[in-house]
Enzyme design. Structure first.
Site, PDB file in Angstrom:
ATOM      1  N   ARG A 123       0.853  -1.199   0.000  1.00 47.98           N
ATOM      2  CA  ARG A 123       0.000   0.000   0.000  1.00 47.98           C
ATOM      3  C   ARG A 123       0.883   1.241   0.000  1.00 47.98           C
ATOM      4  O   ARG A 123       2.028   1.218   0.425  1.00 47.98           O
ATOM      5  CB  ARG A 123      -0.880   0.026   1.258  1.00 47.98           C
ATOM      6  CG  ARG A 123      -2.061  -0.930   1.207  1.00 47.98           C
ATOM      7  CD  ARG A 123      -2.882  -0.829   2.487  1.00 47.98           C
ATOM      8  NE  ARG A 123      -3.527   0.467   2.644  1.00 47.98           N
ATOM      9  CZ  ARG A 123      -3.492   1.211   3.754  1.00 47.98           C
ATOM     10  NH1 ARG A 123      -2.822   0.814   4.812  1.00 47.98           N
ATOM     11  NH2 ARG A 123      -4.119   2.359   3.816  1.00 47.98           N
TER      12      ARG A 123
ATOM     13  N   ARG B 257      -1.494   4.687  13.640  1.00 48.73           N
ATOM     14  CA  ARG B 257      -0.416   4.296  14.574  1.00 48.73           C
ATOM     15  C   ARG B 257      -0.931   4.429  15.992  1.00 48.73           C
ATOM     16  O   ARG B 257      -1.812   5.256  16.246  1.00 48.73           O
ATOM     17  CB  ARG B 257       0.781   5.244  14.493  1.00 48.73           C
ATOM     18  CG  ARG B 257       1.306   5.501  13.136  1.00 48.73           C
ATOM     19  CD  ARG B 257       2.686   4.842  12.936  1.00 48.73           C
ATOM     20  NE  ARG B 257       2.982   4.889  11.527  1.00 48.73           N
ATOM     21  CZ  ARG B 257       3.623   5.897  10.922  1.00 48.73           C
ATOM     22  NH1 ARG B 257       4.058   6.907  11.640  1.00 48.73           N
ATOM     23  NH2 ARG B 257       3.833   5.863   9.628  1.00 48.73           N
TER      24      ARG B 257
ATOM     25  N   LYS C 265       3.459  -6.598  11.893  1.00 49.06           N
ATOM     26  CA  LYS C 265       2.760  -6.945  10.660  1.00 49.06           C
ATOM     27  C   LYS C 265       3.212  -8.290  10.094  1.00 49.06           C
ATOM     28  O   LYS C 265       4.384  -8.505   9.813  1.00 49.06           O
ATOM     29  CB  LYS C 265       3.009  -5.831   9.646  1.00 49.06           C
ATOM     30  CG  LYS C 265       2.216  -5.988   8.364  1.00 49.06           C
ATOM     31  CD  LYS C 265       2.064  -4.651   7.673  1.00 49.06           C
ATOM     32  CE  LYS C 265       1.522  -4.785   6.284  1.00 49.06           C
ATOM     33  NZ  LYS C 265       1.153  -3.530   5.667  1.00 49.06           N
TER      34      LYS C 265
END
Ligand code: BTN
Length: 319
Positions: A117, A316, A182
């Site tokens: 992304r 975040r 992630k």
């Protein structure tokens, strides 16, 4: 691809002589050297021992299109119009975008220009992770796709849970996390008519066993499924992804995101936490309060709930 023929032999992690490999490729023992050299280009480490031959320590878990097709839930395979597995490709998403079909699946052992992304690169070393894309055409234009990338996230977690993995979470809009790091990403790309037949390519990248060397180019906190104890096959993951995505995509124009909202919230890594929502020119701070029925992020700011959406936003934890 000659290299794949050699790799299928070496994938068992045992030693194989140059002579044996030469027979597999139909070339002389000396000509095999040239081919073995290509393995190094793919980032693989080849052990060579005089008198024993060549081996890839630990072996390789290669993708196998037949075994994936055979293990699909009854009827799902028939819904696919094409299924390609490449040893190497620039990007599985680019490949499907360049075609014009629907219900196509593409996987690769490695991507040379994997896309993430917001223009980021997706690190895609050979035979270690999952690089998966599926195309689908939706009649009724882009508006029916609202929230789809979040719903895909729900299905990715469900697919992994069906293989016994636990502890996976989602970060808005659709990062898959383990312990805040992630482990997977989803990239939806569109082509076609935004108000008519609209084609979407759903791209999914999952880290399974990220090699240390490749991980050096990842610029965010990352994890892999091996760290959750997954030692199963990559083919099983590919198969479960297809099993879970077909019904989602086939029914999405009817169901919309609403059907998946509660499930998405049950995996929400940031719920109740103070977060920052960052766009090109603004930072919004608030308490993460789930998602709307259309997949917008809900933030509580000064006692009020506000909805935020848009592809260029990044979330975040506020520290
Ligand atoms: C993200 O940045 O979070 C999205 C990552 C998406 C990566 C996958 S890997 C398969 C497919 N092909 C690509 O080039 N990108 C997606």
């Amino acid at each position: 691809m000659a290299v794949m023929k050699i790799l299928r032999v070496l994938s068992d992690g045992e030693f194989h002589s140059g002579e044996e490999l030469g027979v597999v490729l139909g070339v002389s023992r000396t000509a095999i050297w040239k081919h073995l050299h290509k393995l190094t280009d793919l980032g693989l480490e080849l052990v060579s021992v005089k008198g024993r031959g060549y081996c890839i320590e630990g072996g390789l878990d290669l993708l196998d299109s037949e075994s994936i097709m055979e293990s699909l839930v009854g009827g799902v395979g028939e819904r696919l119009s094409s299924f390609d597995v490449f040893a190497e490709i620039d990007s599985t998403n680019s490949f499907l975008l360049s075609k014009n079909g629907s219900a196509e699946v593409c996987l690769a052992e490695r991507q040379t220009s994997g896309r993430g992304r917001r223009g980021r690169q997706w690190v895609s070393p050979f035979a270690k992770n999952i690089y998966f894309s599926m195309s689908w055409v939706f009649a009724g234009g882009a508006q029916v796709l609202e929230g789809l990338s979040l719903a895909v996230g729900v299905k990715v977690v469900a697919a992994l849970e069906s293989l016994g993995l636990k502890g996976l979470q989602l970060k808005w809009p659709n990062d898959v996390l383990i312990d805040g790091k992630k482990v997977g990403g989803i990239l939806l790309e569109m082509s076609g008519d935004v108000s008519g037949d609209c084609r979407v390519v759903v791209g999914i990248g999952l880290n399974l066993e990220m090699p240390t060397k490749a991980s050096a180019s990842i610029d965010q906190a990352w994890a892999d499924l091996a760290s959750l104890g997954y030692s199963g096959s990559r083919n099983d993951i590919a198969c479960r992804l297809i099993d879970h995505l077909i019904p989602l995509l086939a029914g999405y124009s009817e169901s919309g995101f609403e059907l998946y909202q509660k499930e998405w919230e049950s995996f929400d890594a940031f719920r109740g936490k103070t977060v920052k929502l960052i766009s090109a020119d603004k930072v919004e701070q608030g308490v993460a309060s789930g998602v709307s029925t259309s997949g917008a992020l809900l933030l509580e700011q000064d006692g009020k709930i506000k909805a935020f959406s848009g592809g260029e936003l990044s979330l975040r934890l506020a520290v």
